[in-house]
Design an enzyme around this catalytic site. Structure first.
Site, PDB file in Angstrom:
ATOM      1  N   ARG A  62       0.808  -1.218   0.000  1.00  0.00           N
ATOM      2  CA  ARG A  62       0.000   0.000   0.000  1.00  0.00           C
ATOM      3  C   ARG A  62       0.846   1.275   0.000  1.00  0.00           C
ATOM      4  O   ARG A  62       0.620   2.172  -0.808  1.00  0.00           O
ATOM      5  CB  ARG A  62      -0.938   0.026   1.231  1.00  0.00           C
ATOM      6  CG  ARG A  62      -2.189  -0.795   1.067  1.00  0.00           C
ATOM      7  CD  ARG A  62      -2.577  -1.434   2.379  1.00  0.00           C
ATOM      8  NE  ARG A  62      -1.611  -2.452   2.702  1.00  0.00           N
ATOM      9  CZ  ARG A  62      -1.728  -3.720   2.304  1.00  0.00           C
ATOM     10  NH1 ARG A  62      -2.793  -4.111   1.685  1.00  0.00           N
ATOM     11  NH2 ARG A  62      -0.774  -4.606   2.563  1.00  0.00           N
ATOM     12  N   THR A  63       1.796   1.367   0.940  1.00  0.00           N
ATOM     13  CA  THR A  63       2.482   2.653   1.120  1.00  0.00           C
ATOM     14  C   THR A  63       3.290   3.006  -0.139  1.00  0.00           C
ATOM     15  O   THR A  63       3.163   4.108  -0.688  1.00  0.00           O
ATOM     16  CB  THR A  63       3.390   2.596   2.362  1.00  0.00           C
ATOM     17  OG1 THR A  63       2.607   2.132   3.450  1.00  0.00           O
ATOM     18  CG2 THR A  63       3.962   3.957   2.690  1.00  0.00           C
ATOM     19  N   LYS A  92      24.605  -6.638   1.986  1.00  0.00           N
ATOM     20  CA  LYS A  92      25.896  -7.094   1.456  1.00  0.00           C
ATOM     21  C   LYS A  92      26.932  -5.972   1.434  1.00  0.00           C
ATOM     22  O   LYS A  92      28.057  -6.127   1.880  1.00  0.00           O
ATOM     23  CB  LYS A  92      25.691  -7.668   0.050  1.00  0.00           C
ATOM     24  CG  LYS A  92      26.958  -8.231  -0.532  1.00  0.00           C
ATOM     25  CD  LYS A  92      26.707  -8.993  -1.806  1.00  0.00           C
ATOM     26  CE  LYS A  92      28.031  -9.432  -2.407  1.00  0.00           C
ATOM     27  NZ  LYS A  92      27.882  -9.897  -3.777  1.00  0.00           N
ATOM     28  N   ARG A 114      11.080   3.701   3.976  1.00  0.00           N
ATOM     29  CA  ARG A 114      10.612   2.742   4.990  1.00  0.00           C
ATOM     30  C   ARG A 114      11.823   1.935   5.415  1.00  0.00           C
ATOM     31  O   ARG A 114      12.644   1.530   4.578  1.00  0.00           O
ATOM     32  CB  ARG A 114       9.541   1.816   4.436  1.00  0.00           C
ATOM     33  CG  ARG A 114       9.251   0.651   5.384  1.00  0.00           C
ATOM     34  CD  ARG A 114       8.066  -0.153   4.968  1.00  0.00           C
ATOM     35  NE  ARG A 114       6.823   0.568   5.195  1.00  0.00           N
ATOM     36  CZ  ARG A 114       5.610   0.021   5.056  1.00  0.00           C
ATOM     37  NH1 ARG A 114       5.486  -1.237   4.697  1.00  0.00           N
ATOM     38  NH2 ARG A 114       4.529   0.719   5.289  1.00  0.00           N
ATOM     39  N   HIS A 145       4.293   5.713  11.668  1.00  0.00           N
ATOM     40  CA  HIS A 145       3.848   5.591  10.274  1.00  0.00           C
ATOM     41  C   HIS A 145       2.833   6.720  10.069  1.00  0.00           C
ATOM     42  O   HIS A 145       1.622   6.507   9.992  1.00  0.00           O
ATOM     43  CB  HIS A 145       3.194   4.211  10.083  1.00  0.00           C
ATOM     44  CG  HIS A 145       2.967   3.809   8.668  1.00  0.00           C
ATOM     45  ND1 HIS A 145       3.174   4.643   7.585  1.00  0.00           N
ATOM     46  CD2 HIS A 145       2.521   2.633   8.127  1.00  0.00           C
ATOM     47  CE1 HIS A 145       2.880   3.997   6.471  1.00  0.00           C
ATOM     48  NE2 HIS A 145       2.483   2.784   6.771  1.00  0.00           N
TER      49      HIS A 145
HETATM   50  N1   CP Z   1      -0.617  -0.142   5.701  1.00  0.00           N
HETATM   51  C1   CP Z   1       0.605  -0.329   5.196  1.00  0.00           C
HETATM   52  O1   CP Z   1       1.574   0.334   5.586  1.00  0.00           O
HETATM   53  O2   CP Z   1       0.678  -1.294   4.242  1.00  0.00           O
HETATM   54  P1   CP Z   1       1.987  -1.736   3.479  1.00  0.00           P
HETATM   55  O3   CP Z   1       2.909  -2.394   4.480  1.00  0.00           O
HETATM   56  O4   CP Z   1       1.536  -2.684   2.407  1.00  0.00           O
HETATM   57  O5   CP Z   1       2.636  -0.501   2.908  1.00  0.00           O
END
Ligand code: CP
Length: 310
Positions: A62-63, A92, A114, A145
């Site tokens: 999603r993100t 590595k 992320r 988040h």
């Molecule tokens: N909700 C969310 O962060 O989903 P993803 O881990 O798929 O990005």
């Protein structure tokens, strides 16, 4: 279209603490405009000539994809890291976040990161000359988040026409990063009543709890999910553990059978992905709101990109 807020331009979004009430209002307001573009499956050229880099050291559906979709809808371009192990920043070669940031500065106008380690987005931002957005950093105390929390609150505001006055039951582990951003956002910006059903082993740290108390969050822990379900406008499953999918004890699972007595207007939310915290039979009930929640990721992230780069 809603006016772009100059105060957000060029800023980082590393924590929900980076935003003000006015910022949130501006983001939500612009998201409504962005929804029309998404609904018509159109692209505009608002960010034509701008480049966003997505560097994800952990899996995401999603993100990453909704940020990328958002950038394409706004006419911008996307550079993506793909699998970090195919870059020098992987295990590595272990190129540092500082060096990676110094390099990407000249390749992109904004970075979404992320990372499995808490604080990594902040570390990266120290060396970045461009806005950095935290797409989720780590698990446990201090993890956040923030953009997911914005999506979640936007979803509530759309469904109920307001956020203040809503009772929200949060079920599951509280070491999950979106839960931290969500509680901080509610404590800082909204007047909601929060019920939390979470085992002691997955509860917040003392410092986190102290901060939420200091901010005046109206929350209390409940002993049973069944009773709390009857009071909730929003039933939000926060998942269990961030790092790996694990089966969830039955008493923390939401099933269609457990929803038979909830208020008619209630909604069930989950930032997803789910393991077994929400049974598949909930999908066919009128309460299921988690796919609508995920779809709000694109307009919210379009609004953010427009504000930060526009
Ligand atoms: N909700 C969310 O962060 O989903 P993803 O881990 O798929 O990005």
């Amino acid at each position: 279209m809603h006016t772009i807020t100059a105060s957000l331009k060029g800023r980082h979004l590393l924590s929900i603490r980076d935003l003000t009430t006015n910022d949130i209002k501006s983001i939500f307001s612009l998201s409504s405009d962005m929804e029309k573009i998404v609904r018509d499956r159109r692209c505009i050229d608002f960010l034509h000539g701008k480049i966003m880099a997505t560097i994800f050291f952990q899996p995401s559906t999603r993100t990453r994809l909704s940020f990328e979709s958002a950038m394409f809808r706004l006419g911008g371009s996307v550079l993506t890291f793909g699998n970090p192990e195919e870059t020098r920043a992987g295990a590595k070669w272990g190129e540092t976040l500082a060096d990676t940031a110094r390099v990407i500065n000249s390749y992109a106008d904004l970075v979404v990161i992320r990372h499995p380690k808490v604080g990594s987005a902040n570390s990266f931002a120290q060396y970045a000359d461009v806005p950095v957005i935290n797409g989720g950093d780590g698990e446990g105390p201090g993890s956040e988040h923030p953009t997911q929390a914005l999506i979640d609150l936007y979803t509530i505001s759309k469904v109920f026409g307001q956020i203040n006055g809503i009772t929200m039951l949060i079920v599951g582990g509280m070491q999950i990063r979106v839960g931290h951003s969500l509680l901080l956002a509610i404590a800082r910006f909204f007047n909601m009543r929060i019920l939390i059903y979470c085992p002691d082993s997955l509860w917040l740290s003392k410092d986190e709890e102290a901060e939420l108390r200091m901010l005046g969050l109206n929350y209390h822990r409940v002993e049973s999910m069944e009773e709390a379900l009857l009071e909730a406008d929003v039933i939000y499953h926060n998942g269990w553990k961030e790092s790996s999918p694990e089966p969830i004890p039955d008493e923390y699972r939401i099933t269609a059978a457990k929803l038979t007595r909830v208020p008619k207007h209630a909604i069930v939310m989950d930032a997803l992905p789910r393991t077994d915290e929400i049974a598949a039979d909930v999908d066919a009930t009128p309460y299921a709101c988690y796919f609508e929640q995920a779809s709000n990721g694109v307009p919210i992230r379009m609004a953010l990109l427009a504000h930060l780069l526009g």
